[in-house]
Design a protein around this motif. Structure first.
Motif, PDB file in Angstrom:
ATOM      1  N   SER A  12      35.479   2.515  -7.193  1.00  0.00           N
ATOM      2  CA  SER A  12      35.827   1.944  -5.896  1.00  0.00           C
ATOM      3  C   SER A  12      34.573   1.731  -5.064  1.00  0.00           C
ATOM      4  N   GLY A  70      39.226   0.952 -10.667  1.00  0.00           N
ATOM      5  CA  GLY A  70      38.964   0.099  -9.522  1.00  0.00           C
ATOM      6  C   GLY A  70      40.262  -0.113  -8.760  1.00  0.00           C
ATOM      7  N   ARG A  71      40.466  -1.324  -8.264  1.00  0.00           N
ATOM      8  CA  ARG A  71      41.758  -1.620  -7.639  1.00  0.00           C
ATOM      9  C   ARG A  71      42.863  -1.554  -8.680  1.00  0.00           C
ATOM     10  N   ASP A  72      42.552  -1.970  -9.898  1.00  0.00           N
ATOM     11  CA  ASP A  72      43.463  -1.864 -11.027  1.00  0.00           C
ATOM     12  C   ASP A  72      42.790  -1.033 -12.116  1.00  0.00           C
ATOM     13  N   ARG A 106      32.722  -1.508  -7.617  1.00  0.00           N
ATOM     14  CA  ARG A 106      33.255  -2.790  -7.141  1.00  0.00           C
ATOM     15  C   ARG A 106      33.541  -2.691  -5.646  1.00  0.00           C
ATOM     16  N   VAL A 129      36.024  -2.837  -3.753  1.00  0.00           N
ATOM     17  CA  VAL A 129      37.483  -2.798  -3.637  1.00  0.00           C
ATOM     18  C   VAL A 129      37.925  -1.386  -3.297  1.00  0.00           C
ATOM     19  N   GLU A 130      39.155  -1.281  -2.824  1.00  0.00           N
ATOM     20  CA  GLU A 130      39.793   0.022  -2.679  1.00  0.00           C
ATOM     21  C   GLU A 130      40.237   0.495  -4.063  1.00  0.00           C
ATOM     22  N   THR A 134      38.972  -8.280  -0.805  1.00  0.00           N
ATOM     23  CA  THR A 134      38.397  -8.039  -2.123  1.00  0.00           C
ATOM     24  C   THR A 134      39.390  -7.293  -3.002  1.00  0.00           C
ATOM     25  N   GLY A 135      39.370  -7.660  -4.275  1.00  0.00           N
ATOM     26  CA  GLY A 135      40.262  -7.036  -5.242  1.00  0.00           C
ATOM     27  C   GLY A 135      41.601  -7.707  -5.378  1.00  0.00           C
ATOM     28  N   GLU A 136      41.971  -8.567  -4.430  1.00  0.00           N
ATOM     29  CA  GLU A 136      43.264  -9.221  -4.470  1.00  0.00           C
ATOM     30  C   GLU A 136      43.105 -10.678  -4.893  1.00  0.00           C
ATOM     31  N   GLU A 180      41.011 -12.638  -9.360  1.00  0.00           N
ATOM     32  CA  GLU A 180      40.423 -11.393  -8.863  1.00  0.00           C
ATOM     33  C   GLU A 180      39.175 -11.710  -8.056  1.00  0.00           C
ATOM     34  N   PRO A 217      36.327  -9.369  -7.041  1.00  0.00           N
ATOM     35  CA  PRO A 217      35.768  -8.012  -7.071  1.00  0.00           C
ATOM     36  C   PRO A 217      34.616  -7.788  -6.104  1.00  0.00           C
TER      37      PRO A 217
END
Length: 685
Positions: free
Chosen positions: A110, A154-156, A180, A182-183, A552-554, A590, A592
């Motif tokens: 993350s 990461g997010r996924d 990355r 991302v959350e 980010t991440g989405e 994505e 990232p």
């Protein structure tokens, strides 16, 4: 699984041998046997046996063996054989043993893992690099015969390496792992590791390496296998931009004229930021705004942010027409331990006035709202033009349909109104079609004429019809509309539907099956409200330019013309990205990295767009320690990487090198040139 031959007590250094290579020690017996067996000598006639007394006694002895005499070749060969056997046994010393037949190693990637940290020797590094080195050490500590898999959180959750016993291959899979923007979701990664180990036999365990700054603290809830959490990185203070919003506004500027002092509104870009201080000390920072790929500062403020405070900051500048839709970069200086959240990204809005094009099938000439040819448009177009121009934040142009379809460089966000026609794929943004001809129009079938229809209901939940009522509205004539689905019906009469929704994925479309000039609706307040609702919806679409969140991440969804072709997408570092295109929407699966994502396309409405993506996450920017919550029946142990023993060290290569040195020494001993004897060393005649 091969068991260790020697193991120290808990917490002590450990020596581990695999018995697979110790079978070579059995060759020491044949080697010694070669040195104690009698040599079969050939008979020779000599003048005297005085110099050969030892050989004569050896021939007279009846035993098949002779006395073992320590010789240098024997010692060298025995030592080389023993070292080679130990090398094949892969001896190792390590500070801790990673028990388990099957192990899942989860590495947190993350945004908070990009924060600065100190290595074991005090060198500057990052938290994710500490996590990667710890993962390598854990792999070195695997017992012989055990296997492991690597999961990135990461997010996924992403499987980096499947179950494997090859430590070299597993360590190589760790090298490209990076933090990355991302959350993170540690829960999903731990669940993936557990799912991969669930069907296997033997001892199973999951090791999660994280800094503990999780967006979801209860990420280990319900773990069904033993989970060991190892934290890396020390707590550090951090300040961050946790929110950014850029809008078009106006500023009142005083000016001196013939009538004295007056005020003129000027267009202005207004950036609203929130700066948060998660540290224990106040932070004195500069907040600056500049355009992408430019060094000139457009706006700057110096602010003092108290510990735990979230301070709003407003930066403004006056744009020129060439600044519209350009990227904006916001920065905090000086930077801190996590530079990622010291930068945020925005975009200059496309002007404060919404462009509107009113196209009439009966209008042969174009002009602006004030200079249109009187009497040329239909009665409905006149009422529409008045309602559109009554909004001070619009710029209305009226013209013929041919002017619209052949107009080069039309603003892609233009609100298009077409009266009396229904062309396929008209340019621009949101769309209103009024009084279409019979036939198929944007998926709706325009049918028979309805004389004096009586309005019965309308969709009050639709944003285009909010805050208004159609009670008392009388129509002289309308066309019956049959949409593809009943959910597309907007206004219904007793005789049939007279207004439908013709929206697509890239634009909002509305179809009115009647000429507003053939009704008393323009004399009602609901008509002005209806037009204002359409304009507000088009203005919101223009301000954002996307149909999904730009975090980010989405996934990133960008509205593009339906006729776009040769679509290309680039990431913040200029890298080419895969992009899908369907029904006027471009989708990047994505995002990232934080920064600007650029899309460009060809076609009748060729163009490009810049879309900013930001982290802006309080959970990731807050680097203060937080407790890890664990619920459920699983066994969870939390420890710090600083308290872990030294890493695993293998000695195979060193022992093999020593064995090779002994072999070389033995070869040298046998092939050396004997030293010539001096005179007094020669035997007497």
């Amino acid at each position: 699984m091969a068991a260790p031959l020697a193991q120290a007590s808990a917490g002590a250094p450990l020596a581990l041998l695999s018995p697979g290579g110790l079978w070579l020690l059995a060759l020491l017996g044949p080697l010694v046997l070669l040195y104690i067996l009698k040599i079969k000598r050939s008979r020779r006639r000599v003048p005297s046996t005085w110099l050969w007394a030892a050989a004569q006694r050896d021939l007279m002895a009846r035993a098949p063996f002779r006395k073992l005499i320590a010789q240098l070749p024997l010692v060298l060969q025995a030592l080389a054989l023993a070292l080679l056997a130990l090398a094949l046994a892969r001896p190792a010393s390590r500070g801790r043993e990673l028990t388990g037949d099957h192990v899942a190693i989860v590495i947190d990637t993350s945004a908070s893992m990009s924060a600065a940290a100190r290595g074991p020797a005090g060198e500057a590094t990052t938290r994710v690099e500490l996590a990667k080195q710890l993962a390598r050490d854990l792999l070195s500590g695997l017992a012989p015969g055990s296997d492991a898999l690597i999961v990135e959180a990461g997010r996924d959750a992403r499987l980096v390496a499947a179950l494997d016993r090859d430590r070299v291959r597993l360590k190589a899979a760790i090298d490209p792992i990076a933090a990355r923007d991302v959350e993170g979701d540690l829960e999903a990664a731990v669940a993936l590791g557990i799912d991969r180990l669930r069907q296997l036999g033997g001892a199973r365990r999951v090791v999660a390496i994280t800094d503990g700054n999780l967006a979801r603290p209860a990420s280990l809830r319900g773990a069904s296998l033993p989970v060991e959490v190892i934290t890396v990185g020390d707590p550090v203070d951090n300040a961050a931009i946790v929110r950014v919003d850029v809008r078009a506004g106006s500023a009142v500027v005083g000016a001196s004229g013939a009538d004295g002092e007056r005020s003129d509104p000027r267009e202005e870009v207004q950036a609203f930021l929130v700066v948060a201080n998660f540290g224990a000390q106040p932070r004195d920072v500069y907040v600056t705004m500049r355009q992408d790929n430019a060094s000139d500062v457009l706006g700057s403020r110096r602010v003092l942010v108290k510990p735990g405070e979230r301070l709003p900051v407003v930066l403004t500048f006056r744009p020129s027409p060439g600044d519209y839709r350009k990227g904006l970069v916001f920065e905090l200086s000086p930077r801190d331990a996590m530079p990622l959240d010291d930068v945020a990204y925005g975009r200059v809005p496309a002007g404060d006035k919404l462009p509107v094009f009113l196209a009439s099938a009966g209008n042969g000439q174009g002009g602006d709202a004030q200079g249109a040819q009187p009497g040329a448009p239909s009665g409905g177009s006149v009422w529409l033009e008045r309602a559109l121009a009554s909004d001070p934040m619009t710029s209305v142009i009226s013209g013929a349909l041919a002017d619209l379809l052949g107009k080069p460089g039309l603003d892609p966000d233009t609100f298009v109104v077409i009266d009396g026609a229904c062309p396929p794929d008209p340019p621009g943004g949101d769309l209103l079609i009024v009084n279409p001809p019979p036939g198929r129009c944007a998926g709706t079938l325009v049918g028979q004429t309805l004389e004096r229809p009586t309005l019965t209901s309308w969709d009050t939940a639709d944003p285009r019809l909010r805050f208004l009522t159609l009670d008392g509205v009388n129509l002289r004539v309308a066309s019956s509309l049959k949409p593809e689905a009943a959910t597309q019906e907007l206004i219904r009469a007793q005789e049939g539907t007279i207004a439908t929704d013709i929206s697509t994925a890239s634009r909002t479309g509305t179809l009115l099956g009647f000429d507003v000039g053939e009704s008393d609706w323009p004399l009602k307040a609901s008509f002005v409200l209806f037009v204002r609702n359409l304009l507000e919806q088009a203005r919101a679409h223009r301000a954002h330019g996307i149909t999904g969140p730009a975090r980010t991440g989405e996934p990133l969804r960008v509205s593009i013309p339906a006729t776009a072709r040769d679509l290309q997408a680039m990431g913040p570092a200029g890298e080419r990205l895969e992009v899908a295109q369907r029904a006027g929407v471009a989708v990047i699966a994505e995002t990232p990295r934080a920064g600007f994502y650029r899309l460009a396309w060809q076609g009748p409405q060729a163009g490009s767009v810049v879309v900013p993506a930001n982290l802006t996450s309080v959970a990731e920017s807050d680097l203060t320690p937080r407790p890890l919550l664990a619920e459920g029946g699983g066994e969870v142990a939390v420890s710090s990487a600083a308290g872990q023993p030294d890493a695993h060290v293998e000695w195979t290569w060193l022992l093999a090198l020593a064995a090779l040195g002994l072999v070389v020494a033995d070869v040298w001993y046998f092939t050396r040139v004997p030293r010539p004897l001096r005179g007094h060393d020669r035997p007497a005649a």
